[in-house]
Every structure is written in C-alpha cells, then in structure tokens.
Scaffold this motif. Structure first.
Motif, short mmCIF file in Angstrom:
data_model
loop_
_atom_site.label_atom_id
_atom_site.label_comp_id
_atom_site.label_asym_id
_atom_site.label_seq_id
_atom_site.Cartn_x
_atom_site.Cartn_y
_atom_site.Cartn_z
N ALA A 238 64.24 13.06 74.06
CA ALA A 238 63.26 12.61 73.07
C ALA A 238 63.90 12.44 71.70
O ALA A 238 63.68 11.43 71.01
CB ALA A 238 62.10 13.61 72.99
N ASP A 239 64.70 13.42 71.29
CA ASP A 239 65.34 13.35 69.98
C ASP A 239 66.42 12.26 69.95
O ASP A 239 66.54 11.52 68.96
CB ASP A 239 65.96 14.71 69.61
CG ASP A 239 66.39 14.77 68.16
OD1 ASP A 239 67.51 14.33 67.86
OD2 ASP A 239 65.60 15.25 67.31
N ASP B 142 71.73 10.43 68.02
CA ASP B 142 72.75 11.38 67.57
C ASP B 142 72.78 12.57 68.52
O ASP B 142 71.78 13.29 68.65
CB ASP B 142 72.44 11.84 66.14
CG ASP B 142 73.50 12.77 65.59
OD1 ASP B 142 73.36 14.00 65.78
OD2 ASP B 142 74.47 12.27 65.00
N LEU B 143 73.91 12.80 69.18
CA LEU B 143 74.00 13.86 70.18
C LEU B 143 73.82 15.25 69.58
O LEU B 143 73.16 16.12 70.17
CB LEU B 143 75.35 13.79 70.90
CG LEU B 143 75.62 12.59 71.79
CD1 LEU B 143 77.02 12.66 72.38
CD2 LEU B 143 74.59 12.50 72.91
N ALA C 145 62.63 21.76 79.66
CA ALA C 145 62.23 21.61 78.26
C ALA C 145 63.41 21.17 77.40
O ALA C 145 63.28 20.29 76.53
CB ALA C 145 61.66 22.93 77.75
N PHE C 146 64.56 21.78 77.65
CA PHE C 146 65.78 21.44 76.91
C PHE C 146 66.11 19.95 77.10
O PHE C 146 66.31 19.22 76.13
CB PHE C 146 66.95 22.30 77.40
CG PHE C 146 68.27 21.99 76.74
CD1 PHE C 146 68.74 22.77 75.70
CD2 PHE C 146 69.04 20.92 77.18
CE1 PHE C 146 69.96 22.48 75.10
CE2 PHE C 146 70.25 20.61 76.58
CZ PHE C 146 70.71 21.40 75.53
N SER C 147 66.18 19.52 78.35
CA SER C 147 66.58 18.14 78.65
C SER C 147 65.58 17.13 78.07
O SER C 147 65.97 16.08 77.54
CB SER C 147 66.72 17.93 80.15
OG SER C 147 67.68 18.81 80.70
N ALA C 148 64.29 17.45 78.19
CA ALA C 148 63.26 16.56 77.66
C ALA C 148 63.38 16.42 76.14
O ALA C 148 63.30 15.32 75.59
CB ALA C 148 61.87 17.07 78.04
#
Length: 295
Positions: A262-263, A269-270, A255-258
């Motif tokens: 996506a963002d 922007d990291l 979920a974090f990586s997705a």
C-alpha cells in the motif's frame, strides 16, 4: 485496484493459559475470527484505504454466512466462488502464552480452485496482483491455477507480489519448482524460515542475494527485528522501532506485506514502505486474530 487470490478460513484461536494437559482439561480462551492469509491481506489493504478485489473459494455451509457478513464493514469486492465438493476452510490456531502459534489446518474449499475459475473480468481496473504460495499447495489443479493467473497478470502488464506463506509447504512442494514458477515477479515477501527453505542459506544477506536472482525486489520479514529490503541497487536493514509485546502473531506477516504494498504504490520508495509495514505489523500483533481493528 489490487487483485488478491487465495485462502479464506474460519480461524478458531485457542489462547492457551497453561501447557496442554493431554487426556484431560486445559485452561484457555477461545476466539472465532475470520482468517486466511489472502483474506487477511485484503482486509489490511482495505483498512489502509486501498481498493481491493479478493477472489476465494468457500463451501456452501454455515461458516460462509459468518465470513461474508464481515465484508459488510469493508469496501472489498469479494468474489465468492463456491465449491460443490468441500466445506469452507477451518484452522485451529494454538497460541502460547508467549505469542507463538501452531496451526492445525483443514483448507477445505480453498484447495478446490481450478484454472477454469480464472477469468479476464478479475483484471479489469487492476494495477497490482498479490498471490500467496498457499495457492500452489493442494494438488495439480491449484498449481495450474496459480501458474495461469500469474501468466494472465503478466499479459495484462500488472505488477505482482508473492508471499511464500509456509516453510513446511515450500519444502513439500519443492523450493526450486516454485522459484522457477514465480521467477520475474516484482516483490517477494518471505520470512526468515521461508527464505531459508527457498535458498538453503542461513544469513539474511545470503538469502536476499540468492532470491534476487529470481525477484526484482525482496523483502525479508524478521518479526521483532524488522526487515531487510533488497534489489539490484543493494540491501538494507530497516529495524522495527517499537518493541513488540507478547501477543497474537496471527496475520502479522499479512499485515506487514499489505502495508508495504500500500505504501509503495503511493510513494514508490522501498524504505518508506518498510517503515510503514513495521508499524502496521506491530498493530496486528497487539490484538487477537489476523484482521485489522474496525475503523
């Protein structure tokens, strides 16, 4: 469109209510959920309103009907390759009262992928490709398939993200080997244990500095502590603002990586991506299973 290749499984989640009493009964709650790291990643991307093409291999058994039925509530373009030799992957997840998990894995048809399964059609309309290290684990055919699809993505000028997936898998496969095979990839998403397995370093900063020799951007996932983000411009920690309750950590890293990808694809922007990823990981931990809630 984001292309994802990797595992899909039936997750049998055993939520333990007491210590396991070997040779007799143990109280628990048992849940059946769709799973697999790449499948979870795809579902979260869909939840976050990104177009996804997901390629995975299953058997031809009763589990497939259950897994395929779940895709009806999504817009995911699921390319279902079918193995004639193996059943669909199944994982028993033992979940402790504190949310820690132990996975007992039968990857089944997931390890039956072959280089012949990879076609140019997968890349049509694709702007980003995501691959987990599980796609390397499972034999020579898996390794050759993963190397081939990375090469094809690069030939099509598609950005790539890579999740190291499993510290035990990395150790068995060979950290230096997989670093060499994935060198030059745009994003790497290890957790702390995976980062240590890849680098033999202990501290987050040392892990990032080492991995940045291989990847353009590294995002080190720290669970309750948030994450570190790093590239050639520097390294920064982004804290998890919410206090994570004890819950089911299954799929939280996916979920974090997705959410990060996506963002980032939206905003480039990291730090913004890291903050959004922390928020979505929090949402995942506070439910059973590795998939998002229904919209």
């Amino acid at each position: 469109m984001i292309l994802v290749l990797g595992d899909i499984n039936l997750d049998i989640i055993v939520n333990l209510r007491e210590e396991i009493n070997f040779n007799t009964d143990s109280e628990s709650e048992i849940h059946f959920k769709g799973g697999g790291s790449a499948a979870n990643f795809s579902y979260w991307l869909d939840y976050l309103n990104h177009q996804v093409r997901f390629v995975a291999k299953t058997g031809n058994d009763f589990i497939v009907s259950y897994l395929k039925d779940q895709f009806k509530n999504t817009k995911i373009d699921f390319i279902n390759l079918v193995s004639e030799n193996k059943d669909t992957g199944r994982i028993v997840i033992l979940l402790s009262e504190t949310g820690d998990r132990t996975m007992i894995t039968d990857r089944g048809a997931n390890i039956d992928l072959s280089p012949e399964d990879i076609t140019e059609d997968y890349f049509k309309g694709v702007g980003h490709f995501h691959l987990g290290a599980y796609s390397f684990f499972g034999g020579k055919n898996m390794e050759e398939t993963a190397v081939k699809i990375i090469k094809k993505a690069k030939e099509n000028n598609i950005n790539i993200s890579f999740d190291p997936s499993s510290y035990s898998g990395l150790k068995n496969y060979g950290p230096q080997k997989i670093l060499k095979q994935t060198k030059g990839i745009d994003f790497c998403f290890p957790n702390l244990d995976e980062g240590r397995a890849l680098t033999n370093e202990e501290s987050p900063e040392a892990i990032l500095n080492d991995l940045l020799k291989y990847y353009k951007n590294v995002v080190l996932k720290l669970g309750k502590e948030g994450c570190y983000i790093g590239n050639q411009e520097g390294i920064k920690k982004v804290n998890q603002k919410r206090k994570l309750a004890e819950g089911d950590t299954t799929g939280a890293g996916d979920a974090f990586s997705a959410a990060f990808i996506a963002d980032y694809l939206n905003n480039k922007d990291l730090q913004s991506a890291a903050k959004r990823a922390n928020e979505v990981a929090f949402k995942c931990v506070n439910k059973i299973g590795g998939r998002p809630p229904e919209k």
